[in-house]
Enzyme design. Structure first.
Site, PDB file in Angstrom:
ATOM      1  N   CYS A 259       0.881  -1.176   0.000  1.00  0.00           N
ATOM      2  CA  CYS A 259       0.000   0.000   0.000  1.00  0.00           C
ATOM      3  C   CYS A 259       0.914   1.220   0.000  1.00  0.00           C
ATOM      4  CB  CYS A 259      -1.003  -0.014   1.154  1.00  0.00           C
ATOM      5  SG  CYS A 259      -0.303   0.035   2.811  1.00  0.00           S
ATOM      6  N   GLY A 260       0.389   2.394   0.291  1.00  0.00           N
ATOM      7  CA  GLY A 260       1.230   3.583   0.214  1.00  0.00           C
ATOM      8  C   GLY A 260       2.418   3.496   1.169  1.00  0.00           C
TER       9      GLY A 260
ATOM     10  N   GLY B  57       2.642   0.716   3.521  1.00  0.00           N
ATOM     11  CA  GLY B  57       2.775  -0.665   3.982  1.00  0.00           C
ATOM     12  C   GLY B  57       2.144  -0.876   5.349  1.00  0.00           C
TER      13      GLY B  57
ATOM     14  N   HIS C 233      14.049 -14.886  12.067  1.00  0.00           N
ATOM     15  CA  HIS C 233      13.698 -14.772  13.483  1.00  0.00           C
ATOM     16  C   HIS C 233      12.192 -14.807  13.722  1.00  0.00           C
ATOM     17  CE1 HIS C 233      17.747 -12.897  15.013  1.00  0.00           C
ATOM     18  NE2 HIS C 233      17.931 -13.857  14.127  1.00  0.00           N
TER      19      HIS C 233
HETATM   20  C1  RB5 Z   1      -4.136   5.182   0.672  1.00  0.00           C
HETATM   21  O1  RB5 Z   1      -4.184   6.521   0.352  1.00  0.00           O
HETATM   22  C2  RB5 Z   1      -3.198   4.930   1.841  1.00  0.00           C
HETATM   23  O2  RB5 Z   1      -3.810   5.316   3.018  1.00  0.00           O
HETATM   24  C3  RB5 Z   1      -2.817   3.465   1.887  1.00  0.00           C
HETATM   25  O3  RB5 Z   1      -2.195   3.131   0.711  1.00  0.00           O
HETATM   26  C4  RB5 Z   1      -1.862   3.033   2.970  1.00  0.00           C
HETATM   27  O4  RB5 Z   1      -0.716   3.840   3.021  1.00  0.00           O
HETATM   28  C5  RB5 Z   1      -2.444   2.813   4.306  1.00  0.00           C
HETATM   29  O5  RB5 Z   1      -1.773   2.392   5.252  1.00  0.00           O
END
Ligand code: RB5
Length: 156
Positions: A64-65, A67, A97
């Protein structure tokens, strides 16, 4: 090796790059979306990937943006140990680990070359079976304060 992989819109570009590289490396890749960079809720994708383990896939990768959201979501599943990694050392430790089975990456945090190095390290490292690592992993899986008391102690 069978790898289930998914992203939200924030991780889409990096996920696409990793799919290509994993396939080129001969991995069996299951791409659980998103499929066009459309806005999606990261927990939905995390759930799809986590549902592939351990039957259909050996390991999972979530992007995601940052993680963080993927890692938070994947960690809610009892059968998943998720690890958010930003370098190769973390990726090796996450496997050796922590016995992590899902790698989480931030598509807006790291670039494709570093991400690929992290992925390669993660999938080529194995959990160590020393007593102390096994004991600590059991403590991570405790379900309440009484379990924590029962498992206290150790060393090394
Ligand atoms: C999306 O805009 C963003 O919130 C998502 O990718 C992520 O970083 C969330 O943890």
């Amino acid at each position: 090796m069978r790898i289930s992989l998914g992203s939200d819109h924030g991780g889409f570009q990096l996920k696409e790059e990793l799919v290509l590289r994993l396939e080129r490396a001969g991995m069996d890749v299951m791409d659980r979306g998103c499929s066009g960079g459309e806005t999606v809720d990261y927990p939905d994708v995390a759930s799809s990937v986590c549902s592939d383990l351990p039957g259909a896939a050996d390991l999972g990768i979530l992007v995601c943006g940052t993680g963080i959201g993927m890692c938070n979501t994947a960690s809610r599943f009892d059968h998943i140990i998720a690890a958010l990694c930003t370098n190769e050392y973390m990726a090796r430790m996450a496997r050796e680990h922590n016995a992590a089975n899902v790698l989480c990456l931030g598509g807006r945090v790291i670039g494709p070359e570093l991400a690929w190095a992290i992925v390669r390290t993660f999938i080529t490292s194995e959990p160590l079976s020393d007593d102390r690592y096994i004991r600590r992993r059991k403590k991570v899986r405790m379900t309440g304060p009484s379990d924590a008391d029962a498992l206290k102690g150790g060393g090394n």
